[in-house]
Enzyme design. Structure first.
Site, PDB file in Angstrom:
ATOM      1  N   CYS A   1      15.548 -42.942  18.201  1.00 10.35           N
ATOM      2  CA  CYS A   1      16.381 -44.117  17.940  1.00 10.35           C
ATOM      3  C   CYS A   1      16.963 -44.057  16.535  1.00 10.35           C
ATOM      4  O   CYS A   1      18.155 -44.230  16.342  1.00 10.35           O
ATOM      5  CB  CYS A   1      15.551 -45.387  18.069  1.00 10.35           C
ATOM      6  SG  CYS A   1      14.496 -45.416  19.536  1.00 10.35           S
ATOM      7  N   ASP A   2      16.099 -43.818  15.548  1.00  5.08           N
ATOM      8  CA  ASP A   2      16.496 -44.022  14.160  1.00  5.08           C
ATOM      9  C   ASP A   2      16.694 -42.731  13.366  1.00  5.08           C
ATOM     10  O   ASP A   2      17.118 -42.785  12.214  1.00  5.08           O
ATOM     11  CB  ASP A   2      15.452 -44.904  13.451  1.00  5.08           C
ATOM     12  CG  ASP A   2      15.384 -46.294  14.085  1.00  5.08           C
ATOM     13  OD1 ASP A   2      16.376 -46.686  14.728  1.00  5.08           O
ATOM     14  OD2 ASP A   2      14.352 -46.975  13.938  1.00  5.08           O
TER      15      ASP A   2
ATOM     16  N   CYS B   1      10.623 -44.761  15.858  1.00  6.99           N
ATOM     17  CA  CYS B   1      11.188 -43.998  16.979  1.00  6.99           C
ATOM     18  C   CYS B   1      12.211 -42.974  16.491  1.00  6.99           C
ATOM     19  O   CYS B   1      13.315 -43.344  16.116  1.00  6.99           O
ATOM     20  CB  CYS B   1      11.823 -44.992  17.959  1.00  6.99           C
ATOM     21  SG  CYS B   1      12.717 -44.214  19.303  1.00  6.99           S
TER      22      CYS B   1
HETATM   23  P1  FAD Z   1       8.377 -54.321  25.780  1.00  5.83           P
HETATM   24  O1  FAD Z   1       9.721 -54.298  25.177  1.00  5.83           O
HETATM   25  O2  FAD Z   1       7.218 -53.988  24.910  1.00  5.83           O
HETATM   26  O3  FAD Z   1       8.159 -55.765  26.432  1.00  5.83           O
HETATM   27  C1  FAD Z   1       6.901 -56.181  26.877  1.00  5.83           C
HETATM   28  C2  FAD Z   1       6.949 -57.592  27.410  1.00  5.83           C
HETATM   29  O4  FAD Z   1       5.671 -57.959  27.929  1.00  5.83           O
HETATM   30  C3  FAD Z   1       7.265 -58.673  26.376  1.00  5.83           C
HETATM   31  O5  FAD Z   1       7.998 -59.700  26.994  1.00  5.83           O
HETATM   32  C4  FAD Z   1       5.875 -59.171  25.964  1.00  5.83           C
HETATM   33  O6  FAD Z   1       5.894 -60.497  25.431  1.00  5.83           O
HETATM   34  C5  FAD Z   1       5.191 -59.148  27.313  1.00  5.83           C
HETATM   35  N1  FAD Z   1       3.723 -59.092  27.313  1.00  5.83           N
HETATM   36  C6  FAD Z   1       2.894 -58.152  26.789  1.00  5.83           C
HETATM   37  N2  FAD Z   1       1.610 -58.413  27.086  1.00  5.83           N
HETATM   38  C7  FAD Z   1       1.614 -59.543  27.830  1.00  5.83           C
HETATM   39  C8  FAD Z   1       0.608 -60.317  28.473  1.00  5.83           C
HETATM   40  N3  FAD Z   1      -0.696 -59.974  28.439  1.00  5.83           N
HETATM   41  N4  FAD Z   1       0.978 -61.425  29.145  1.00  5.83           N
HETATM   42  C9  FAD Z   1       2.277 -61.792  29.219  1.00  5.83           C
HETATM   43  N5  FAD Z   1       3.279 -61.090  28.657  1.00  5.83           N
HETATM   44  C10 FAD Z   1       2.951 -59.980  27.974  1.00  5.83           C
HETATM   45  N6  FAD Z   1      14.428 -47.837  22.297  1.00  5.83           N
HETATM   46  C11 FAD Z   1      15.694 -47.403  22.451  1.00  5.83           C
HETATM   47  O7  FAD Z   1      16.066 -46.999  23.557  1.00  5.83           O
HETATM   48  N7  FAD Z   1      16.583 -47.455  21.414  1.00  5.83           N
HETATM   49  C12 FAD Z   1      16.272 -47.917  20.171  1.00  5.83           C
HETATM   50  O8  FAD Z   1      17.099 -47.924  19.245  1.00  5.83           O
HETATM   51  C13 FAD Z   1      14.916 -48.380  19.969  1.00  5.83           C
HETATM   52  N8  FAD Z   1      14.515 -48.816  18.750  1.00  5.83           N
HETATM   53  C14 FAD Z   1      13.244 -49.314  18.616  1.00  5.83           C
HETATM   54  C15 FAD Z   1      12.880 -49.838  17.372  1.00  5.83           C
HETATM   55  C16 FAD Z   1      11.625 -50.408  17.210  1.00  5.83           C
HETATM   56  C17 FAD Z   1      11.272 -51.016  15.853  1.00  5.83           C
HETATM   57  C18 FAD Z   1      10.701 -50.429  18.290  1.00  5.83           C
HETATM   58  C19 FAD Z   1       9.339 -51.061  18.128  1.00  5.83           C
HETATM   59  C20 FAD Z   1      11.051 -49.869  19.513  1.00  5.83           C
HETATM   60  C21 FAD Z   1      12.327 -49.303  19.697  1.00  5.83           C
HETATM   61  N9  FAD Z   1      12.714 -48.738  20.917  1.00  5.83           N
HETATM   62  C22 FAD Z   1      14.008 -48.327  21.083  1.00  5.83           C
HETATM   63  C23 FAD Z   1      11.778 -48.655  22.073  1.00  5.83           C
HETATM   64  C24 FAD Z   1      12.044 -49.805  23.070  1.00  5.83           C
HETATM   65  O9  FAD Z   1      12.068 -51.027  22.357  1.00  5.83           O
HETATM   66  C25 FAD Z   1      10.965 -49.823  24.157  1.00  5.83           C
HETATM   67  O10 FAD Z   1      10.943 -48.571  24.825  1.00  5.83           O
HETATM   68  C26 FAD Z   1      11.222 -50.906  25.194  1.00  5.83           C
HETATM   69  O11 FAD Z   1      11.343 -52.182  24.588  1.00  5.83           O
HETATM   70  C27 FAD Z   1      10.114 -50.959  26.242  1.00  5.83           C
HETATM   71  O12 FAD Z   1      10.400 -51.968  27.171  1.00  5.83           O
HETATM   72  P2  FAD Z   1       9.275 -52.661  28.055  1.00  5.83           P
HETATM   73  O13 FAD Z   1       9.982 -53.712  28.825  1.00  5.83           O
HETATM   74  O14 FAD Z   1       8.501 -51.635  28.771  1.00  5.83           O
HETATM   75  O15 FAD Z   1       8.238 -53.319  27.009  1.00  5.83           O
END
Ligand code: FAD
Length: 305
Positions: free
Chosen positions: A134-135, A131
């Site tokens: 982010c980084d 990202c």
């Molecule tokens: P997710 O965080 O992907 O959560 C998805 C959830 O759904 C999880 O609980 C998972 O277990 C669950 N799930 C998925 N499929 C199923 C299923 N079929 N059945 C049941 N449960 C399921 N963003 C920032 O703002 N700042 C940062 O510094 C930053 N750094 C990052 C670094 C890394 C390495 C990564 C990978 C991402 C980073 N991001 C950062 C991006 C940020 O993490 C995401 O935008 C955010 O987590 C998205 O949130 P979400 O709730 O939509 O999905």
């Protein structure tokens, strides 16, 4: 039945659950694992009002916040399919169990497509990044590489060219897939180099952090090395929506199509975060969208008989 059942417990799902529970309605959360992608994140410096935190800390704080309310949190379960039955929505899990709810919020997030080369996993968060927003600042004044010459790769290169000393873009094929305006912009910047026909084969490091990478020049099969401090992998973000393709409208990229109240194509089903077509995938954005989805679902519920 639940009033609101949230699928996913990352930033979007956690925010949606808290907003729903605060309305005094019966709220459940079902997820494979608490925290989602945030669990895999080290430094977080763009969560406004918190200058620095780390993924697991933010997840623990979100969990504690959820536990302030009467939310039925179920982790370790995979959702497999949903269907609408009369006025209710039925969720089937991969273990065959079924849950019934009046409204649902889909927040299953996304995952980055990986290069699948040696060193990539070992140096994740130690130079291998996904990202730029982010980084990027972690590589101020240092040389970096961007893997992928699509829109996200070239956007990342332009963004990072303003922070790092030099950006080398490695594209696998002989052409860039990015929009022409982006290519023109990248070509106009003196500290961006674009190498086509380059297949990244290995992430190199000193045991603690990334020092470079190896790639094969596909025009002559020669192996080459590049010295960099950071590698941004930009070869695609895959939404966790495969299980919804027969029930919910997805776009070409597999993202859940939502309106400005976060409603999906199925009545009573709302969606938020990285699994949706929201532009820009970030923690703060996912939380905001989770709040919106919850308020959208509540508006829907109070209009039901
Ligand atoms: P997710 O965080 O992907 O959560 C998805 C959830 O759904 C999880 O609980 C998972 O277990 C669950 N799930 C998925 N499929 C199923 C299923 N079929 N059945 C049941 N449960 C399921 N963003 C920032 O703002 N700042 C940062 O510094 C930053 N750094 C990052 C670094 C890394 C390495 C990564 C990978 C991402 C980073 N991001 C950062 C991006 C940020 O993490 C995401 O935008 C955010 O987590 C998205 O949130 P979400 O709730 O939509 O999905």
């Amino acid at each position: 039945p639940f009033d609101v059942l949230v699928v996913g417990a990352g930033p979007a799902g956690s925010a949606a659950a808290i907003y729903s529970a605060r309305k005094g309605i019966r709220t459940g959360v079902i997820a494979e694992r608490l925290g989602g992608q945030v669990m895999d994140t080290m430094a977080i410096e763009n969560f406004i009002s918190v200058p620095y935190t780390e993924g697991p800390k933010l997840v623990a704080a979100s969990e504690a916040h959820m536990k302030e309310y009467d939310i039925d949190i179920m982790t370790g379960f995979m959702a497999k399919s949903i269907e609408r039955e009369n006025d209710l929505i039925k969720l089937t899990l991969s273990n065959g169990a079924q849950l019934v709810t009046k409204a649902m919020i889909l927040a299953t997030g996304a995952r980055w497509r990986l290069m699948n080369v040696p060193g990539e996993n070992e140096y994740r968060n130690k130079g291998v990044a996904f990202c730029p927003h982010c980084d990027g600042p972690l590589f101020k004044g240092k040389p970096i590489a961007v893997i992928g010459g699509g829109n996200s790769g070239i956007e990342a290169a332009i963004d990072l060219a303003g922070i790092s000393s030099h950006v080398t873009v490695l594209e696998f094929s002989d052409t860039l897939r990015a929009d022409k305006v982006l290519q023109d912009k990248a070509n106009s910047l003196s500290n961006i180099t674009i190498i086509k026909n380059a297949q990244t084969t290995e992430v190199l490091g000193d045991g603690k952090k990334v020092t470079g990478l190896k790639y094969t020049d596909r025009t002559n099969n020669e192996s080459k090395e590049l010295s960099v401090d950071g590698i941004f992998v930009q070869i695609g973000l895959l939404p966790n929506t495969e299980w919804l393709k027969d029930s919910i409208e997805l776009n070409r990229m597999g993202e859940i199509v939502t309106d400005n109240h976060q409603a999906t194509s199925m009545p009573g089903v709302y969606a938020a975060g990285d699994a949706t077509d929201v532009p820009y995938k970030q923690i703060i954005i996912s939380m905001g969208e989770g709040a919106k989805a919850s308020l959208g679902a509540f508006d829907y519920l109070i209009r039901q008989k």
